[in-house]
Design a protein around this motif. Structure first.
Motif, PDB file in Angstrom:
ATOM      1  N   ALA A  32     -14.369   5.322  -0.726  1.00 37.48           N
ATOM      2  CA  ALA A  32     -14.045   3.903  -0.878  1.00 37.48           C
ATOM      3  C   ALA A  32     -15.259   3.101  -1.338  1.00 37.48           C
ATOM      4  CB  ALA A  32     -13.514   3.346   0.438  1.00 37.48           C
ATOM      5  N   LEU A  85      -6.445   2.863   2.623  1.00 39.67           N
ATOM      6  CA  LEU A  85      -5.511   3.507   1.700  1.00 39.67           C
ATOM      7  C   LEU A  85      -5.786   5.002   1.583  1.00 39.67           C
ATOM      8  CD1 LEU A  85      -3.364   3.388  -0.622  1.00 39.67           C
ATOM      9  CD2 LEU A  85      -5.293   2.943  -2.169  1.00 39.67           C
ATOM     10  N   GLN A  91     -10.076  -2.075   2.585  1.00 32.80           N
ATOM     11  CA  GLN A  91      -8.752  -1.837   2.012  1.00 32.80           C
ATOM     12  C   GLN A  91      -8.686  -0.466   1.361  1.00 32.80           C
ATOM     13  OE1 GLN A  91      -7.828  -1.970  -1.661  1.00 32.80           O
ATOM     14  NE2 GLN A  91      -5.840  -1.191  -0.954  1.00 32.80           N
ATOM     15  N   LEU A  92      -9.707  -0.121   0.603  1.00 36.56           N
ATOM     16  CA  LEU A  92      -9.736   1.182  -0.051  1.00 36.56           C
ATOM     17  C   LEU A  92      -9.813   2.310   0.969  1.00 36.56           C
ATOM     18  CD1 LEU A  92     -12.195   0.287  -2.944  1.00 36.56           C
ATOM     19  CD2 LEU A  92      -9.782   0.908  -3.227  1.00 36.56           C
ATOM     20  N   ASP A 142      -4.312  -1.290  -9.226  1.00 39.41           N
ATOM     21  CA  ASP A 142      -3.844  -2.347  -8.325  1.00 39.41           C
ATOM     22  C   ASP A 142      -4.857  -3.466  -8.200  1.00 39.41           C
ATOM     23  OD1 ASP A 142      -2.083  -3.501  -6.330  1.00 39.41           O
ATOM     24  OD2 ASP A 142      -3.460  -2.754  -4.808  1.00 39.41           O
ATOM     25  N   ARG A 143      -6.131  -3.101  -8.262  1.00 37.59           N
ATOM     26  CA  ARG A 143      -7.180  -4.078  -8.047  1.00 37.59           C
ATOM     27  C   ARG A 143      -7.341  -5.071  -9.200  1.00 37.59           C
ATOM     28  NH1 ARG A 143     -11.044  -3.999  -4.432  1.00 37.59           N
ATOM     29  NH2 ARG A 143     -10.348  -3.156  -2.428  1.00 37.59           N
ATOM     30  N   ARG A 164      -3.564  -6.800  -5.480  1.00 41.65           N
ATOM     31  CA  ARG A 164      -4.799  -7.024  -4.729  1.00 41.65           C
ATOM     32  C   ARG A 164      -5.943  -7.509  -5.610  1.00 41.65           C
ATOM     33  NH1 ARG A 164      -2.515  -2.482  -2.037  1.00 41.65           N
ATOM     34  NH2 ARG A 164      -2.045  -2.983   0.139  1.00 41.65           N
ATOM     35  N   ALA A 196      -5.090   2.911  -7.085  1.00 38.34           N
ATOM     36  CA  ALA A 196      -5.890   1.938  -6.351  1.00 38.34           C
ATOM     37  C   ALA A 196      -6.694   1.060  -7.300  1.00 38.34           C
ATOM     38  CB  ALA A 196      -6.826   2.662  -5.379  1.00 38.34           C
TER      39      ALA A 196
END
Length: 206
Positions: free
Chosen positions: A102, A198, A194-195, A175-176, A181, A172
């Motif tokens: 992450a 997930l 958050q990462l 999404d960012r 997010r 991920a």
């Protein structure tokens, strides 16, 4: 400036141009203008548009390899317990692995946003060029490195687990900067948390 340095400058500028203005804005003339170079300078180094796109794919992959090496995310070893995914007993710890990865992905989002944006734009654009698209697809996250990770977990199918994990990472990232997010700021504690949350769900399931 050496020929090599000039080529890197052109490629980095091309990446920034795609990220900020879109793939259609990428032309040899636009690069000459952006760098205040004489007309024809970019075409001297990259004769065709495809040659320029190949250089972009290579540049993204090169930076990704360097980032991975710098992050020291190799296969866990007992000698480095607590830093690369092993606990103090030398056992695989999904929470530690998720946190380390992450932090690495968060750094990519912070430092290489334009690389990520340009790559996604090119992946969508190059559907008719499977060879170059494949180079881009494999130029950010390595299924091979992920496979080594899942071998340490005694996964029944490390290859499938690795490919699926890379898909999670790709999602991920997407999404960012284009998903739900985008409000999370790379480099913040909330971003890393958050990462981590997930990724740990997938790692615990393996």
């Amino acid at each position: 400036m050496s020929t090599s340095d000039r080529r890197v400058l052109l490629v980095d500028t091309a990446i920034d141009l795609i990220a900020t203005k879109g793939i259609r804005a990428l032309t040899h003339r636009a690069l000459d203008t952006a760098l205040d170079l004489p007309a024809g300078s970019c075409s001297y180094y990259f004769r065709t548009r495809r040659a320029l796109l190949e250089a972009i794919a290579d540049r993204i992959a090169e930076r990704s390899r360097a980032d991975f090496t710098a992050a020291r995310l190799g296969t866990p070893t007992p000698e480095a317990s607590g830093t690369d995914g092993l606990d103090s007993r030398g056992a695989f710890d999904p929470d530690l692995v998720a946190r380390a990865i992450a932090v690495w992905v968060d750094r990519l989002l912070a430092d290489r946003c334009n690389h990520l944006l340009a790559r996604h734009a090119l992946l969508a654009e190059l559907r008719s060029d499977p060879e170059l698209r494949a180079r881009l697809a494999h130029g950010l996250f390595s299924v091979e490195h992920a496979r080594e990770l899942f071998r340490t977990t005694a996964s029944a199918d490390p290859q499938t687990a690795a490919a699926d994990f890379v898909a999670v990472l790709e999602g991920a990232v997407f999404d960012r900067f284009t998903g739900n997010r985008t409000h999370l700021t790379p480099g913040s504690q909330a971003s890393v948390d958050q990462l981590t949350n997930l990724l740990v769900v997938y790692l615990r399931a393996r």
